[in-house]
Scaffold this active site. Structure first.
Site, short mmCIF file in Angstrom:
data_model
loop_
_atom_site.label_atom_id
_atom_site.label_comp_id
_atom_site.label_asym_id
_atom_site.label_seq_id
_atom_site.Cartn_x
_atom_site.Cartn_y
_atom_site.Cartn_z
N CYS A 127 0.83 -1.20 0.00
CA CYS A 127 0.00 0.00 0.00
C CYS A 127 0.86 1.26 0.00
CB CYS A 127 -0.93 -0.01 1.21
SG CYS A 127 -2.14 1.32 1.22
N CYS A 237 -6.01 -1.46 8.52
CA CYS A 237 -7.17 -0.61 8.27
C CYS A 237 -8.35 -1.45 7.78
CB CYS A 237 -6.82 0.49 7.27
SG CYS A 237 -6.42 -0.08 5.61
#
Length: 409
Positions: A127, A237
């Protein structure tokens, strides 16, 4: 939902709370070149203080938040609200970038595919490379004509133009920017940043690299930032968004029962999906045995979880592919390194030997591959996770664990 009107920013004394904060401010004030920057704001205290320090140091700051997921969840509602509130307090613009499609393709889809293949993916490093820094730098350049971004990561960069000397490394590092651990050993995030490029390092600032988490909290309270006492997320997340990692996996992968077996094939239990297990796991296996068992392999083809007693679970070496040499050029011979194979694991000594890359790695323009031979047996070497190589505090490089072996393999 509109964010509540935040409290105004407190007047801040010119005497910082700690010497580390004073040093960070001095460094930012003396930064060469144009002092304009986009700060990635997640809505947490770390990114909030990064923005505040840059504002106090005299930078022209723009707040930037990536919208990564749809629906109700802390990372796509509370985070956006707090990020907007911080920008109000600091009197800086706030921009929200819709990165949902990129996040779905680069992270969610790849994560699901990895679990289906029996590996335990590391989404955070991917990410950082493919979503966060790529999206922020691209958007800031296109929309704001900005060429620098800052984040709240606990890591340091020794830029090649910095006055302090670079660390001597085991390979060629002349003229390179170097990635270093954050000084707070409990918060150091360099493990997740090994896959950034030299081009990205040249454009990134980590204002908190020399601060501890306690100093960050203290300084945020001194500023009166609304996020100063905000609780820190303890999970991915995605896990926060779905409620748990199991809920995320259940949303994408149907339950598929299979066997839990010993290394000799003896069946000792059943499972509802190999994606719910990881190498080294001991608790939660649901197996009654005469001694504790550890997961040593996930066999996706046979849908089996393979377990063994600890005495049989140690591994001597592993193959690491898609290696990114971030602070030095690729070595041509064996070198001694310290290796971190999990975020919360400490570094261990190993010998790193370059080996021929796979066709898949070459096709993906990731032609560097190596074998790590550990000085002592390791028990949690997990395909899909990162192995990151260090020389003292400097990140030499890292890659993804592809294969785990015993000495005879």
């Amino acid at each position: 939902m509109q964010p509540p009107i935040p409290a105004p920013l407190k007047h801040v004394s010119r005497t910082p709370a700690t010497p580390a904060v004073a040093k960070a401010l001095t460094r930012l004030q003396c930064w060469p070149g144009e002092q304009r920057v986009a700060v990635g704001l997640s809505g947490g205290v770390d990114s909030s203080l990064s923005a505040a320090l840059l504002v106090e140091a005299g930078w022209q700051v723009e707040g930037l938040t990536l919208w990564l997921m749809s629906g109700k969840g802390a990372c796509c509602s509370d985070g956006l609200i707090d990020a907007a509130g911080i920008c109000e307090q600091l009197k800086i613009p706030h921009h929200v970038v819709d990165s949902r499609a990129t996040f779905q393709a680069e992270i969610v889809d790849q994560l699901v595919q990895g679990y289906q293949q029996g590996v335990t993916p590391l989404p955070c490093s991917r990410c950082n490379r493919s979503v966060k820094f790529a999206e922020m730098l691209s958007w800031a350049k296109k929309e704001l004509q900005l060429h620098r971004v800052a984040t709240g990561h606990y890591a340091r960069i020794r830029h090649r133009e910095d006055p302090e000397p670079q660390q001597a490394l085991p390979g060629d590092s002349i003229g390179r920017h170097q990635l270093l651990r954050g000084l707070d050993q409990n918060k150091d995030q360099s493990y997740f940043l090994y896959d950034l490029s030299q081009d990205v390092l040249a454009k990134v600032i980590f204002p908190l690299g020399e601060l501890t988490k306690a100093e960050t909290r203290q300084e945020a309270e001194r500023y009166g930032l609304r996020t100063a006492k905000k609780e820190e997320s303890q999970d991915l997340c995605l896990a926060d968004h779905y409620g748990s990692m199991k809920a995320f996996l259940d949303n994408y992968l149907p339950a598929r029962q299979g066997e839990i077996v010993l290394q000799d094939g003896k069946v000792v239990g059943e499972h509802d999906g190999i994606e719910h297990f990881t190498i080294g796991q001991r608790k939660g296996l649901g197996v009654a045995w005469r001694e504790p068992l550890h997961v040593v392999q996930l066999d996706a083809a046979a849908n089996r979880v393979i377990v063994a007693p600890r005495a049989e679970a140690g591994r001597d070496n592993c193959v690491v592919g898609a290696v990114n040499w971030i602070s030095m050029a690729p070595p041509s011979t064996t070198i001694n390194v310290e290796v971190q194979v999990r975020y919360r694991s400490g570094p261990v000594a190993a010998q790193l030997t370059p080996i021929e890359a796979t066709a898949e790695d070459i096709a993906a323009d990731r032609p560097h591959r190596c074998r790590l031979t550990f000085n002592e047996k390791q028990f949690s070497i997990t395909p899909g996770q990162a192995a990151v190589f260090y020389a003292a505090d400097t990140v030499l490089g890292g890659g993804l664990i592809q294969q785990v072996n015993t000495a005879s393999s």
